[in-house]
Structure formats: C-alpha cells, structure tokens
Write an enzyme that holds these catalytic residues in place. Structure first.
Site, mmCIF file in Angstrom:
data_model
loop_
_atom_site.group_PDB
_atom_site.id
_atom_site.type_symbol
_atom_site.label_atom_id
_atom_site.label_comp_id
_atom_site.label_asym_id
_atom_site.label_seq_id
_atom_site.Cartn_x
_atom_site.Cartn_y
_atom_site.Cartn_z
ATOM 1 N N GLY A 1 0.144 -5.177 0.736
ATOM 2 C CA GLY A 1 -1.027 -5.135 -0.136
ATOM 3 C C GLY A 1 -0.732 -5.725 -1.512
ATOM 4 O O GLY A 1 -1.642 -6.247 -2.172
ATOM 5 N N GLU B 1 -1.119 -9.359 -1.061
ATOM 6 C CA GLU B 1 -2.546 -9.655 -0.857
ATOM 7 C C GLU B 1 -3.281 -9.644 -2.203
ATOM 8 O O GLU B 1 -4.138 -10.489 -2.468
ATOM 9 C CB GLU B 1 -3.165 -8.642 0.114
ATOM 10 C CG GLU B 1 -2.663 -8.858 1.555
ATOM 11 C CD GLU B 1 -3.064 -7.739 2.503
ATOM 12 O OE1 GLU B 1 -2.765 -6.570 2.183
ATOM 13 O OE2 GLU B 1 -3.664 -8.027 3.555
ATOM 14 N N GLU C 1 3.719 -6.117 7.267
ATOM 15 C CA GLU C 1 3.004 -4.981 7.853
ATOM 16 C C GLU C 1 3.344 -4.723 9.317
ATOM 17 O O GLU C 1 3.363 -3.572 9.760
ATOM 18 C CB GLU C 1 1.487 -5.182 7.712
ATOM 19 C CG GLU C 1 0.931 -4.914 6.315
ATOM 20 C CD GLU C 1 0.973 -6.126 5.396
ATOM 21 O OE1 GLU C 1 1.706 -7.084 5.715
ATOM 22 O OE2 GLU C 1 0.287 -6.112 4.362
ATOM 23 N N ALA D 1 0.857 -1.182 0.000
ATOM 24 C CA ALA D 1 0.000 0.000 0.000
ATOM 25 C C ALA D 1 0.896 1.236 0.000
ATOM 26 O O ALA D 1 2.072 1.152 0.363
ATOM 27 C CB ALA D 1 -0.864 -0.010 1.247
HETATM 28 C C1 3H9 Z 1 0.566 -2.535 3.324
HETATM 29 O O1 3H9 Z 1 0.782 -2.895 2.204
HETATM 30 C C2 3H9 Z 1 -0.741 -2.719 4.017
HETATM 31 C C3 3H9 Z 1 -1.595 -3.689 3.305
HETATM 32 O O2 3H9 Z 1 -1.966 -4.758 4.133
HETATM 33 C C4 3H9 Z 1 -2.777 -3.026 2.650
HETATM 34 C C5 3H9 Z 1 -3.825 -2.558 3.533
HETATM 35 C C6 3H9 Z 1 -5.057 -2.008 2.838
HETATM 36 N N1 3H9 Z 1 4.639 3.456 0.285
HETATM 37 O O3 3H9 Z 1 13.195 1.340 -0.176
HETATM 38 P P1 3H9 Z 1 13.544 2.106 -1.384
HETATM 39 C C7 3H9 Z 1 9.290 4.630 -1.513
HETATM 40 S S1 3H9 Z 1 1.790 -1.741 4.213
HETATM 41 C C8 3H9 Z 1 5.114 4.628 -0.148
HETATM 42 O O4 3H9 Z 1 14.582 3.156 -1.281
HETATM 43 P P2 3H9 Z 1 14.560 -0.278 -2.612
HETATM 44 C C9 3H9 Z 1 10.493 4.984 -0.672
HETATM 45 O O5 3H9 Z 1 10.159 5.931 0.309
HETATM 46 C C10 3H9 Z 1 3.188 -1.745 3.120
HETATM 47 N N2 3H9 Z 1 6.384 4.807 -0.574
HETATM 48 O O6 3H9 Z 1 13.889 1.149 -2.631
HETATM 49 C C11 3H9 Z 1 11.434 5.510 -1.721
HETATM 50 O O7 3H9 Z 1 11.031 6.830 -2.035
HETATM 51 P P3 3H9 Z 1 12.105 7.961 -2.324
HETATM 52 C C12 3H9 Z 1 3.845 -3.069 3.040
HETATM 53 C C13 3H9 Z 1 7.187 3.734 -0.550
HETATM 54 O O8 3H9 Z 1 14.671 -0.659 -4.029
HETATM 55 C C14 3H9 Z 1 11.147 4.637 -2.925
HETATM 56 O O9 3H9 Z 1 9.849 4.102 -2.715
HETATM 57 N N3 3H9 Z 1 5.005 -2.988 2.216
HETATM 58 C C15 3H9 Z 1 6.754 2.493 -0.081
HETATM 59 O O10 3H9 Z 1 15.768 -0.276 -1.746
HETATM 60 C C16 3H9 Z 1 12.123 3.505 -3.103
HETATM 61 O O11 3H9 Z 1 12.185 2.764 -1.893
HETATM 62 C C17 3H9 Z 1 6.228 -2.744 2.731
HETATM 63 O O12 3H9 Z 1 6.410 -2.641 3.922
HETATM 64 C C18 3H9 Z 1 5.405 2.369 0.338
HETATM 65 N N4 3H9 Z 1 4.895 1.201 0.758
HETATM 66 O O13 3H9 Z 1 13.508 -1.232 -1.890
HETATM 67 C C19 3H9 Z 1 7.353 -2.627 1.729
HETATM 68 N N5 3H9 Z 1 7.782 1.612 -0.178
HETATM 69 O O14 3H9 Z 1 12.844 7.489 -3.523
HETATM 70 C C20 3H9 Z 1 8.122 -1.362 1.975
HETATM 71 C C21 3H9 Z 1 8.815 2.290 -0.678
HETATM 72 O O15 3H9 Z 1 11.281 9.182 -2.530
HETATM 73 N N6 3H9 Z 1 9.103 -1.099 0.959
HETATM 74 N N7 3H9 Z 1 8.471 3.581 -0.920
HETATM 75 O O16 3H9 Z 1 12.972 8.008 -1.096
HETATM 76 C C22 3H9 Z 1 10.271 -1.778 0.854
HETATM 77 O O17 3H9 Z 1 10.534 -2.707 1.575
HETATM 78 C C23 3H9 Z 1 11.270 -1.320 -0.156
HETATM 79 O O18 3H9 Z 1 10.917 -0.013 -0.546
HETATM 80 C C24 3H9 Z 1 11.354 -2.189 -1.443
HETATM 81 C C25 3H9 Z 1 12.274 -1.498 -2.480
HETATM 82 C C26 3H9 Z 1 11.937 -3.568 -1.092
HETATM 83 C C27 3H9 Z 1 10.009 -2.368 -2.068
#
Ligand code: 3H9
Length: 685
Positions: free
Chosen positions: A104, A107, A127, A65
C-alpha cells in the site's frame, strides 16, 4: 494513535509537506488513512499551496497496509479512497521515498504525480507473499508504467527492487544522494501545478509471447498459489479493462483473498518470524559486540558459515588442523564469490572486499583475535569436546563460544571448557550461507548476554534466529525424527516410499522424507541409530528398514541407491524391487498384514505426529513459544509456508477431534509414540 498524531502538515513556502508518522513502518492503518484524507482536503482547499509532498517520518516511507487490520472488518476511509483523493485533488503531489515503499505504501506513491527516492530505497508490491493481491491499484498502475510482463514478474514474484532499478523502469522520477525531502519539494515546485496521473496512462503494447512466458515463469516460481494466479489475471486485465473496472475487480479479489485461510496462515508466519527473533523478557540482555568470528572446520558447513559471516561485513578467521582441508575450504569460499560475480549477482570489487576479510590459518593462537568462535567440526561428542578444550586455551576471555552441533548435548560440550557460561549452540542449516534458520541453543549455564549475542548475530546474518532448549535434536531435528519414524511406521504398515513422498509433497512439503534421506545419505542416520542403540528402551517400536538398506550398500544417491534407485547417476529416482523386499520382510517380521495407505491417511498421520511432538517439546520447555516451532519447520524442513506451520495447522483443527485422533494413532503405533498434552499449543494464541 489518532489521525492528527499520525499525519502532520507543514508549509514549506507554497508547498505543503504531509508527513506520515506511524512507527515502526508508517503502515496505512485507519488513523493514517483518516489523517491523510483530512490533509489532502486541507491542501486541496488551501490556495496558498500549489503542490504537496508526502513523506514518511523515521526510518522509512510507508512499508504497506497495517496487516494486523486484515482479519478485522474494513473501516473507512479505505486506502483506494485516499488514493482517489490524491489523484483528484487538482494539484500535483510528489512522494518523497526513503527506506521501504512497499505494498500500500508503493501504491500511495504510484498515486502521486511524481516520485523522488534516496538511493537506498526499496520499492515493490510483495502482497502475494501474504496470500493477497495489491488492493489499492497496484495491479492496474504498475503495468501502465512497466508493461504487463514486467508487472507480472514484479508482483507475482513479490519482488523488492532498488531505487536504481525502479528509476530505470520509469517508476521513479529522481534518485538523489542529497536530502530527499528537499529534492521532492523542489520537484513539486518545478511541476508548476501540473498533474501527471498514472491512471490516465495507457498500458504499453507487448507481444503475447512475452506475457505468456512471464505468466508461466511466475506460476512455476509461485507454486501456483491462488494469490499468484489472481494477481496475474488482474495484471493482464489492466490491458483490456478501463482503469475503473480494473480497480473494482482488483479490489473484489483483494477483499476475498484477505480472508482466505492461506492469507491468515501467511500473516501468522510473518508475525511468528518477527516474534521468534526476540528473547523472552527474563533473558533480555545487551549483546556482546562481534566484529571478528573464528570458524573452526573448513568443511561444507564451516565454509558456508564463513561466507554468511563475510556477507554480513565481518572478519573471518577460518581455522583448520589440516593444510589440505584448509586450502580446499578457502578455495570453496573464493569459488563462491567468483561464481557470484560471473552470474552478475555481485560486483567484482565487493567480492574482492569479502575475500580480503577471510583469514585462513592453521595456528590456534590466531583465534585470540575473535569475539566469537563457531566450531563446525565432525558431529561426534568426543571430537567436539577435544576442540572445546583447545578453544578454552586459545580464545580470549569474554569471547562467545558456539558449537554448531545439530543434536549433541551442548552442556556436555561446554563442560570441556572452564567457562560454560560463555558457551551456546548455534545450529546452522546446510547450506549455511543460504538457509535462513538458525537455532540458538541455550545451555544450562549460557549467560543471557551470550544468548543475546547469538540472536543478534542471527539477525545480522539476515537469518531467522530461534531460541531452543538443549534437548536431543533441539526443536527441528527432534520433530523431524518423530516425523521420519512415523513415515517408517507407514512403510511397515503397507505404504511404499513413493506413496509417502508423493502424499507429503502433495500436502506441500518441499520434498518427501525418503527422497530427503537419499539426498542427505542414509549412513548419517545409521550412525546415529548405532550410537543410540544402547539407550533404546526395550519394547519401543523400531523400524529397521534403514539399517537393512545400509547393510545392503544402499546409502542414498551417492551410492546410486537408497530408498530409490538412481539409474546411471540420474537424479530421477525409480522404484527398487530389492527395497520392496526389505520393506515387506520388515512388515512380515512384525506380523503386519500390509494394507495400502491412501494420501489423506499418510498426510494425516504425518501431521498428527508432528503436532504431538511439537506439544511434547513445548511441554519440556525446548521451545519458548509455540509459534517458534512454525518458524523452524517452515524455514528448516520444507513445511509449506501457506499452511502456516504445524502449530497454526493444529489450531485450525477441531481440538477435541485432534486430541482423539492423536490418541488413536498412538495406540495404532505402539510404544514408539509418546502422547503429549496438546493444550500447550493453544495457550499463546
Ligand atoms: C499491503 O500493503 C496491501 C496493500 O495492497 C493495501 C491494500 C488496501 N503491518 O520486519 P521488521 C511490524 S500488504 C503491521 O522487524 P525490519 C513488525 O511486525 C503489506 N506491522 O523490521 C515489527 O513489529 P514488532 C505489504 C508490520 O526493519 C515491526 O513492524 N507490505 C508490518 O527488519 C518491524 O518490522 C509488506 O509486505 C505491516 N505491514 O523490516 C512489507 N510490517 O517490532 C512487510 C512490519 O512489534 N514488512 N510490521 O515485532 C517488511 O517487509 C519489513 O517489516 C520492513 C522492515 C522491510 C518494512
């Protein structure tokens, strides 16, 4: 971005390909949810299509999300509605996964009728690491495929698993080496119009002992945080409730936790970690390519750095002046990889490949092959200056030269070379191959591309690099010093070491400061104090309990006694009467009538001190962003992540009251406490 721009449809014969295109991570933001709803409707009502495939554009599927939306009111359609539309569309939908399918995103994939992934894909429901539980069916769908105990381990542990493991758990239908979209389209056709919904499956039966064990393990590992407990309850309920009741309960808990203070704090740290890895715009530059790193010093720190660099796939030249020390260092690196293989955490051929990239040497001339040199020798300015004179002689022109000092003056070290512009500090934390924090210290002459190289190296080592100014102790040790001083003031004022440690652990610190001091050895601080004695301003409150302990041979765990006694080499500390006498004597000499301090007071005094010091070093430009301080304290000093770090904590307080409390504390502590202007902590909110 609008819905049409975020979600495209394209026909591949009778299969409709729905592409989510919302860089950088294809988050399910409002526009994506709207676009998906419209696309699913078109697909459902278009008889030319017998099946659909959902795929992500760019480097990833959907990594979750959009968590920037979490602090705002929810806007429809919500993700569970999109998921329901997929489940109820009457025709099969296949998810084509690459990159990350998380939260999400996973999911969404579980709502599809089949899943195909490329081999490098990672999937998971992380999450709880954001203080919430899955909110679009994760806690109900995952146990239907993997069972309750496994789902508890995955969700409560915020695990991200490989495609191979996911396939073995029946979470994926195919893992392909070829083009994942082609494979998904082919599978969609082979399904011949049949739906295969996880929501219709039963949760496999399992013995209660297995579930109980998974639950206990999860609660312990997850530090009993509210999201971990709530996720566990939701998963357990999947076995007893109907899918719709389970989903409704999950959603209610998700909505409540999303707005909790803990979830705000964890989101804050998530974004602070990503911001801290970026240099301020005025310093932006292209990093110098680094493939070979020379590490000088084969002690614990040097070998930890070497392992970290080897793990990132680079060549390491490990340089020592003493053959026996070099051999010990090399043995340590090799033993590390053997242990990893024995523990089945690494394949033997991978370990061998890493060992093959280690080149141990006593010959300084070998340094000429290095793009980056990291000095990790004894923490003494004169010793480091001597080493840098030699580095200057042997390193090739243009190589980046780094010192791993934890508090010494980087400029004084750089001045030992003829090229201070190539010098910076890279402050690793011990054990260097485990700890994620890396302070990248900017000397007065450090060139922007040299700093950019330090930051890029940190990211390549999968660490969290944070830029710090060259002031005593940089960011972390500077704040820790002030914090420890305050804890020592509290000893003089009436607390015992065990009161202070227990109260701060209760707040969430990984360890209390006196237990930490015993672990790392009191003599290190003692030596530093002796070195600083001449520059200590007269009249400043100085607590000499540590000096007295060292004089009495209490050097910490290694001598069986420090602030505590460790009977018969046991790890468990016990109270030591001799220490109490030293503390009481210190209070008496300062004319203090000892008063017991309660937990709330101890926590408050420690936090106010940390916040004040954070503001001081922001004011002095040691940190470039206030939130960098949170990253440093959380990752280097055991500050509880769920409290968001000291700056986040300060921002949650009433500002006026906080300012007044710090003033009161300053007058209570005397001259050792320098008041800061707190406004700098609130500026980039
Ligand atoms: C969820 O999904 C709840 C569900 O159950 C649904 C309920 C309805 N949102 O990490 P990076 C941005 S909760 C917004 O440097 P990488 C990040 O800030 C979510 N922004 O890249 C950055 O921005 P900027 C569950 C996000 O390649 C850019 O993307 N999911 C989000 O090293 C690049 O990120 C997670 O917890 C987000 N969710 O790693 C996954 N995620 O360039 C969280 C990232 O402006 N994310 N951004 O600084 C990650 O683990 C890593 O970002 C990922 C990529 C592995 C995907």
């Amino acid at each position: 971005m609008d819905a049409a721009a975020c979600v495209h449809m394209e026909a591949r014969g009778d299969v409709c390909v729905i592409t989510i295109d919302n860089p950088p991570i294809n988050a399910t933001s409002l526009a994506v949810r709207q676009g998906l709803m419209a696309a699913i409707f078109d697909f459902k009502t278009n008889s030319d299509f017998q099946a659909a495939v959902i795929v992500g554009a760019g480097s990833t599927f959907v990594a979750g999300a959009d968590i920037r939306e979490f602090g705002k009111p929810m806007q429809e359609p919500i993700l569970p509605e999109v998921i329901r539309a997929i489940e109820d569309c009457g025709k099969p939908v296949v998810a084509a996964l690459h990159g990350a399918a998380l939260g999400g995103g996973f999911e969404l994939a579980l709502a599809c009728d089949a899943r195909v992934a490329d081999a490098k894909t990672v999937v998971g429901l992380p999450e709880v690491s954001l203080g919430i539980i899955p909110g679009a069916g994760g806690t109900q769908m995952l146990p239907r495929r993997v069972g309750v105990s496994r789902a508890i381990r995955m969700i409560c542990g915020a695990q991200r698993i490989s495609a191979k493991e996911a396939k073995s758990l029946n979470l994926l239908d195919e893992v392909v080496a070829s083009d994942v979209l082609d494979a998904a389209v082919a599978l969609a056709r082979r399904m011949q119009g049949k739906k295969c919904r996880i929501r219709d499956e039963a949760v496999p039966a399992e013995g209660p002992a297995l579930i109980q064990q998974a639950a206990e393990d999860a609660m312990r590992a997850g530090k009993r945080r509210p999201a971990v407990e709530a996720a566990m309850e939701a998963i357990k309920s999947a076995a007893v409730l109907s899918i719709d009741d389970g989903l409704a309960d999950e959603r209610a808990v998700f909505l409540q936790l999303r707005l909790s203070r803990e979830a705000y704090a964890l989101r804050h740290v998530f974004f602070a970690e990503r911001d801290s890895a970026k240099l301020p715009s005025e310093l932006s530059a292209t990093p110098i390519p680094v493939e070979t790193v020379c590490v000088i010093g084969a002690g614990t720190m040097g070998t930890g750095i070497a392992i970290s660099v080897l793990d990132a796939g680079m060549q390491v030249i490990l340089l020592e002046q003493d053959a026996a020390a070099l051999q010990r260092g090399q043995d340590r690196v090799i033993a590390h990889y053997r242990d990893r293989v024995a523990a089945q955490k690494m394949k033997a051929d991978v370990a061998q490949a890493r060992e093959a990239c280690l080149h141990s040497t006593l010959d300084w001339a070998d340094m000429a092959k290095a793009d980056l040199v990291i000095e990790a020798v004894f923490e003494d300015l004169a010793v480091k200056q001597e080493v840098f004179k030699k580095i200057d002689q042997f390193a090739r022109a243009g190589a980046v030269l780094a010192t791993n000092t934890s508090y010494l003056d980087v400029d004084a070290i750089a001045q030992a070379t003829s090229r201070p512009q190539d010098v910076l500090g890279l402050h690793f934390f011990s054990p260097a191959n485990v700890m994620k924090l890396l302070e990248v210290v900017r000397g007065k002459d450090s060139r922007p591309d040299v700093l950019a190289t330090g930051m890029a190296l940190g990211k390549r080592l999968r660490k969290l690099p944070v830029l710090a100014g060259n002031h005593f102790g940089f960011i972390g040790n500077r704040i820790y010093n002030a914090y420890r001083n305050q804890c020592e003031f509290m000893l003089e004022d009436g607390a015992w070491p065990e009161d202070v440690d227990a109260s701060l652990k209760q707040f969430g610190m990984a360890m209390g400061p006196f237990a930490v001091a015993d672990l790392s050895g009191l003599d290190i601080a003692w030596r530093m104090r002796q070195a600083q004695a001449a520059s200590r301003a007269p009249g400043v409150r100085y607590v000499d309990i540590l000096d007295r302990l060292c004089e009495a041979g209490h050097l910490g765990r290694k001598t069986g006694a420090g602030y505590y006694t460790y009977v018969d080499g046991k790890q468990q500390p016990t109270t030591d009467e001799a220490v109490r006498h030293i503390i009481e004597d210190a209070s008496q000499r300062r004319g203090i009538q000892r008063q017991p301090l309660n937990s709330a007071t101890i926590q408050r005094r420690a936090l106010l001190t940390i916040v004040n010091e954070a503001a001081r070093l922001m004011g002095e430009g040691v940190a470039s962003r206030a939130t960098d301080i949170d990253v440093v304290l959380v990752h280097g000093y055991g500050f509880p992540r769920w409290e968001g770090g000291p700056v986040f904590w300060a921002r949650q307080q009433n500002r006026e009251a906080l300012t007044q409390e710090i003033k009161d504390l300053a007058s209570q502590c005397g001259d050792g406490f320098v008041l800061a202007d707190l406004s700098v902590l609130f500026e980039d909110q």
